[in-house]
Design a protein around this motif. Structure first.
Motif, PDB file in Angstrom:
ATOM      1  N   GLY A  78       0.836  -1.103  -0.083  1.00  0.00           N
ATOM      2  CA  GLY A  78      -0.085   0.079  -0.073  1.00  0.00           C
ATOM      3  C   GLY A  78       0.919   1.227   0.025  1.00  0.00           C
ATOM      4  O   GLY A  78       0.399   2.361  -0.141  1.00  0.00           O
ATOM      5  N   VAL A  79       2.066   1.209   0.149  1.00  0.00           N
ATOM      6  CA  VAL A  79       3.016   2.318   0.189  1.00  0.00           C
ATOM      7  C   VAL A  79       3.881   2.369  -0.956  1.00  0.00           C
ATOM      8  O   VAL A  79       4.595   1.355  -1.411  1.00  0.00           O
ATOM      9  N   ASP A  80       3.990   3.480  -1.722  1.00  0.00           N
ATOM     10  CA  ASP A  80       4.925   3.699  -3.028  1.00  0.00           C
ATOM     11  C   ASP A  80       6.131   4.177  -2.403  1.00  0.00           C
ATOM     12  O   ASP A  80       6.729   5.117  -1.934  1.00  0.00           O
ATOM     13  N   LEU A  81       7.136   2.771  -2.732  1.00  0.00           N
ATOM     14  CA  LEU A  81       8.457   2.965  -2.330  1.00  0.00           C
ATOM     15  C   LEU A  81       9.461   4.013  -2.971  1.00  0.00           C
ATOM     16  O   LEU A  81      10.078   4.679  -2.192  1.00  0.00           O
ATOM     17  N   PHE A  82       8.821   4.395  -4.177  1.00  0.00           N
ATOM     18  CA  PHE A  82       9.620   5.262  -4.714  1.00  0.00           C
ATOM     19  C   PHE A  82       9.431   6.902  -4.163  1.00  0.00           C
ATOM     20  O   PHE A  82      10.305   7.846  -4.718  1.00  0.00           O
ATOM     21  N   LYS A  83       8.283   7.038  -3.363  1.00  0.00           N
ATOM     22  CA  LYS A  83       7.958   8.533  -3.077  1.00  0.00           C
ATOM     23  C   LYS A  83       8.545   8.627  -1.454  1.00  0.00           C
ATOM     24  O   LYS A  83       8.320   9.675  -0.902  1.00  0.00           O
ATOM     25  N   LEU A  84       9.009   7.687  -1.011  1.00  0.00           N
ATOM     26  CA  LEU A  84       9.436   7.685   0.248  1.00  0.00           C
ATOM     27  C   LEU A  84      10.913   8.456   0.412  1.00  0.00           C
ATOM     28  O   LEU A  84      11.574   8.253  -0.128  1.00  0.00           O
ATOM     29  N   PRO A  85      10.907   9.287   1.229  1.00  0.00           N
ATOM     30  CA  PRO A  85      12.211   9.980   1.714  1.00  0.00           C
ATOM     31  C   PRO A  85      13.055   8.856   2.424  1.00  0.00           C
ATOM     32  O   PRO A  85      12.556   7.917   2.962  1.00  0.00           O
ATOM     33  N   GLU A  86      14.499   9.186   2.305  1.00  0.00           N
ATOM     34  CA  GLU A  86      15.476   8.075   2.744  1.00  0.00           C
ATOM     35  C   GLU A  86      15.164   7.626   4.138  1.00  0.00           C
ATOM     36  O   GLU A  86      15.302   6.476   4.668  1.00  0.00           O
ATOM     37  N   ARG A  87      14.740   8.729   5.076  1.00  0.00           N
ATOM     38  CA  ARG A  87      14.582   8.399   6.418  1.00  0.00           C
ATOM     39  C   ARG A  87      13.320   7.254   6.671  1.00  0.00           C
ATOM     40  O   ARG A  87      13.400   6.457   7.488  1.00  0.00           O
ATOM     41  N   ALA A  88      12.269   7.746   5.936  1.00  0.00           N
ATOM     42  CA  ALA A  88      11.186   6.753   6.077  1.00  0.00           C
ATOM     43  C   ALA A  88      11.348   5.427   5.476  1.00  0.00           C
ATOM     44  O   ALA A  88      10.890   4.368   5.730  1.00  0.00           O
ATOM     45  N   LEU A  89      12.183   5.516   4.451  1.00  0.00           N
ATOM     46  CA  LEU A  89      12.566   4.145   3.647  1.00  0.00           C
ATOM     47  C   LEU A  89      13.218   3.286   4.464  1.00  0.00           C
ATOM     48  O   LEU A  89      13.043   1.858   4.374  1.00  0.00           O
ATOM     49  N   ARG A  90      13.814   3.604   5.462  1.00  0.00           N
ATOM     50  CA  ARG A  90      14.729   2.746   6.311  1.00  0.00           C
ATOM     51  C   ARG A  90      13.805   1.711   7.083  1.00  0.00           C
ATOM     52  O   ARG A  90      14.072   0.463   7.169  1.00  0.00           O
ATOM     53  N   ALA A  91      12.685   2.141   7.385  1.00  0.00           N
ATOM     54  CA  ALA A  91      11.822   1.176   8.185  1.00  0.00           C
ATOM     55  C   ALA A  91      11.362   0.005   7.080  1.00  0.00           C
ATOM     56  O   ALA A  91      11.254  -1.040   7.729  1.00  0.00           O
ATOM     57  N   TYR A  92      11.337   0.351   5.877  1.00  0.00           N
ATOM     58  CA  TYR A  92      10.812  -0.612   5.034  1.00  0.00           C
ATOM     59  C   TYR A  92      11.942  -1.430   4.680  1.00  0.00           C
ATOM     60  O   TYR A  92      11.665  -2.756   4.098  1.00  0.00           O
ATOM     61  N   ARG A  93      13.307  -1.231   4.578  1.00  0.00           N
ATOM     62  CA  ARG A  93      14.304  -1.966   4.361  1.00  0.00           C
ATOM     63  C   ARG A  93      14.404  -3.378   5.118  1.00  0.00           C
ATOM     64  O   ARG A  93      15.038  -4.251   4.676  1.00  0.00           O
ATOM     65  N   ARG A  94      13.822  -3.206   6.321  1.00  0.00           N
ATOM     66  CA  ARG A  94      13.718  -4.629   7.524  1.00  0.00           C
ATOM     67  C   ARG A  94      12.686  -5.520   6.423  1.00  0.00           C
ATOM     68  O   ARG A  94      12.973  -6.696   6.723  1.00  0.00           O
ATOM     69  N   ARG A  95      11.759  -4.979   5.818  1.00  0.00           N
ATOM     70  CA  ARG A  95      10.884  -5.765   5.388  1.00  0.00           C
ATOM     71  C   ARG A  95      11.046  -6.265   3.946  1.00  0.00           C
ATOM     72  O   ARG A  95      10.502  -7.200   3.303  1.00  0.00           O
ATOM     73  N   MET A  96      12.128  -5.647   3.303  1.00  0.00           N
ATOM     74  CA  MET A  96      12.716  -6.160   1.935  1.00  0.00           C
ATOM     75  C   MET A  96      14.175  -6.381   2.085  1.00  0.00           C
ATOM     76  O   MET A  96      14.964  -5.604   2.406  1.00  0.00           O
ATOM     77  N   GLN A  97      14.842  -7.293   1.788  1.00  0.00           N
ATOM     78  CA  GLN A  97      16.002  -7.946   1.656  1.00  0.00           C
ATOM     79  C   GLN A  97      16.467  -8.412   0.254  1.00  0.00           C
ATOM     80  O   GLN A  97      15.628  -8.845  -0.666  1.00  0.00           O
ATOM     81  N   ILE A  98      17.835  -8.667   0.086  1.00  0.00           N
ATOM     82  CA  ILE A  98      18.386  -9.243  -1.059  1.00  0.00           C
ATOM     83  C   ILE A  98      19.282 -10.110  -0.897  1.00  0.00           C
ATOM     84  O   ILE A  98      19.958 -10.162  -0.034  1.00  0.00           O
ATOM     85  N   ILE A  99      19.314 -11.149  -1.876  1.00  0.00           N
ATOM     86  CA  ILE A  99      20.470 -12.226  -1.983  1.00  0.00           C
ATOM     87  C   ILE A  99      21.065 -11.934  -3.148  1.00  0.00           C
ATOM     88  O   ILE A  99      20.709 -11.939  -4.246  1.00  0.00           O
ATOM     89  N   PHE A 100      22.449 -11.519  -3.055  1.00  0.00           N
ATOM     90  CA  PHE A 100      23.364 -11.206  -3.976  1.00  0.00           C
ATOM     91  C   PHE A 100      23.848 -12.449  -4.956  1.00  0.00           C
ATOM     92  O   PHE A 100      23.843 -13.705  -4.349  1.00  0.00           O
ATOM     93  N   GLN A 101      24.269 -12.225  -6.281  1.00  0.00           N
ATOM     94  CA  GLN A 101      24.496 -13.309  -7.109  1.00  0.00           C
ATOM     95  C   GLN A 101      25.956 -13.678  -6.813  1.00  0.00           C
ATOM     96  O   GLN A 101      26.073 -15.123  -6.726  1.00  0.00           O
ATOM     97  N   ASP A 102      26.926 -13.059  -6.306  1.00  0.00           N
ATOM     98  CA  ASP A 102      28.161 -13.395  -5.861  1.00  0.00           C
ATOM     99  C   ASP A 102      28.399 -13.767  -4.608  1.00  0.00           C
ATOM    100  O   ASP A 102      28.657 -12.829  -3.767  1.00  0.00           O
ATOM    101  N   PRO A 103      28.518 -14.991  -4.010  1.00  0.00           N
ATOM    102  CA  PRO A 103      28.744 -15.404  -2.717  1.00  0.00           C
ATOM    103  C   PRO A 103      30.068 -14.888  -2.016  1.00  0.00           C
ATOM    104  O   PRO A 103      30.252 -15.022  -0.779  1.00  0.00           O
ATOM    105  N   TYR A 104      30.953 -14.812  -2.934  1.00  0.00           N
ATOM    106  CA  TYR A 104      32.418 -14.316  -2.736  1.00  0.00           C
ATOM    107  C   TYR A 104      32.392 -12.898  -2.448  1.00  0.00           C
ATOM    108  O   TYR A 104      33.122 -12.563  -1.148  1.00  0.00           O
ATOM    109  N   SER A 105      32.224 -12.118  -3.186  1.00  0.00           N
ATOM    110  CA  SER A 105      32.146 -10.531  -3.125  1.00  0.00           C
ATOM    111  C   SER A 105      31.289  -9.940  -2.401  1.00  0.00           C
ATOM    112  O   SER A 105      31.304  -8.874  -1.615  1.00  0.00           O
ATOM    113  N   SER A 106      30.184 -10.815  -1.968  1.00  0.00           N
ATOM    114  CA  SER A 106      28.947 -10.253  -0.962  1.00  0.00           C
ATOM    115  C   SER A 106      29.199 -10.076   0.239  1.00  0.00           C
ATOM    116  O   SER A 106      28.294  -9.780   1.145  1.00  0.00           O
ATOM    117  N   LEU A 107      29.903 -10.813   0.819  1.00  0.00           N
ATOM    118  CA  LEU A 107      30.597 -11.171   2.351  1.00  0.00           C
ATOM    119  C   LEU A 107      31.539 -10.477   2.692  1.00  0.00           C
ATOM    120  O   LEU A 107      32.660 -10.442   1.986  1.00  0.00           O
TER     121      LEU A 107
END
Length: 335
Positions: A78-107
């Motif tokens: 229900g919230v447009d992520l593209f309109k969120l200022p950086e401070r408000a976006l931080r709370a949503y970052r907990r709800r969204m995560q990424i698994i990167f392609q390269d397990p060697y360089s991502s750690l």
């Protein structure tokens, strides 16, 4: 405007509309993603498929705001992520995560595994002391590692084990949406199946919603509920995976599928050979972006971007010749 079929079953957790991303270079603007729209149903896995340079990774990173989009919207719960200022976006970052392609360089090679996993827990203040250690131990166990591995460094693990650590890190903050960016492409074939099975088990067990980015249609067929086919930044076909695999309507989808192996020796797919390489996004073809490599292209394909047409519930395709080119995806081999 691109049309996006609603996912089968459940409600929509993420709705992407008219997403575009242009990079400005010395040679001119690069259209990495252009007018992309699709829905991700809660608890479903949506696969984004395409060759290298199709824009699939850029689309995924734009949704997470790791790359800033040029246009469009991404409505998450229900919230447009593209309109969120950086401070408000931080709370949503907990709800969204990424698994990167390269397990060697991502750690981070200078951090112990426990600290790598615990970093996000600390950032969001989710647990401290013994509770934090117990959470890290549980996460390592969930991904098939040992709690004792928390004391080791990334270089002490194999590629498959490192990707398991990356998965544990993504799960540490209990996200609702995970973007998996080619998570098995850097692994040996023998290890890929193990990691895919783990992702599938965790998704079902935790009720995760996933955006799974891959160039491998065999992987997507095995794992994903829905599929989005990208080419040069545009969606050419999308719909439920079973429907798209059984009844592909775009020549590009057919070409990708024609290279995928079929375990049944009595069934064969019509082979579609593509000529040349994917064009430069600095100078994409007019009209249908696929027309320069399409064996069925006609003069009209160069005049306008083809609109998405619905061919069945939830299944749409952007091809002006899709109706006349419709053929079964597979055929029984007769003696």
């Amino acid at each position: 405007m691109s049309q996006s079929p609603s996912p089968a079953g459940g409600d929509v957790l993420l709705s992407v509309r008219n997403l575009s991303k242009r990079f400005h270079t010395a040679s001119g603007p690069v259209k990495a993603v252009e007018d992309v729209s699709f829905d991700v149903g809660r608890g479903r896995i949506v696969g984004i498929v395409g060759e290298s340079g199709s824009g699939k990774t850029t689309a995924g990173r734009c949704i997470l705001r790791l790359v800033e989009p040029s246009e469009g919207e991404a409505v998450f719960d229900g919230v447009d992520l593209f309109k969120l200022p950086e401070r408000a976006l931080r709370a949503y970052r907990r709800r969204m995560q990424i698994i990167f392609q390269d397990p060697y360089s991502s750690l981070n090679p200078r951090m112990r595994v426990g600290d790598i996993i615990g970093e996000a827990i600390d950032t969001h203040g989710l647990a401290k002391g013994a509770a934090r250690q117990a959470r890290i131990a549980d996460l390592l166990t969930r991904v098939g590692l040992s709690p004792e591995h928390a004391r080791r460094y990334p270089h002490e693990f194999s590629g498959g084990q490192r990707q398991r650590i990356g998965i544990a890190r993504a799960l540490a903050v209990e996200p609702e949406l995970i973007v998996a960016d080619e998570p098995v492409s850097a692994l040996d074939v023998s290890v890929q199946a193990q990691v895919l099975n783990l992702i599938q088990e965790l998704q079902k067990e935790l009720g995760l919603t996933m955006l799974f980015i891959s160039h491998d249609l065999t992987v997507v067929e095995y794992l994903c509920d829905d599929i989005v086919v990208l080419y040069l930044g545009r969606i050419l076909e999308q719909g439920p995976s079973r429907e798209v695999y059984a009844n592909p309507r775009h020549p590009y989808t057919k070409a990708l599928l024609s290279t995928a192996p079929i375990p049944d020796p009595t069934v064969r797919r019509e082979r579609v050979i593509l000529q040349g390489d994917i064009p430069s996004p600095l100078d994409p073809p007019s009209g249908c972006v696929f027309r320069t490599r399409c064996p069925f292209a006609i003069e009209a394909c160069a005049r306008a971007v083809p609109p998405h047409e619905s061919v069945s519930p939830g299944h749409s395709v952007a091809c002006i010749r899709q109706a006349e080119l419709a053929t079964p995806a597979t055929q029984k081999v007769t003696a």
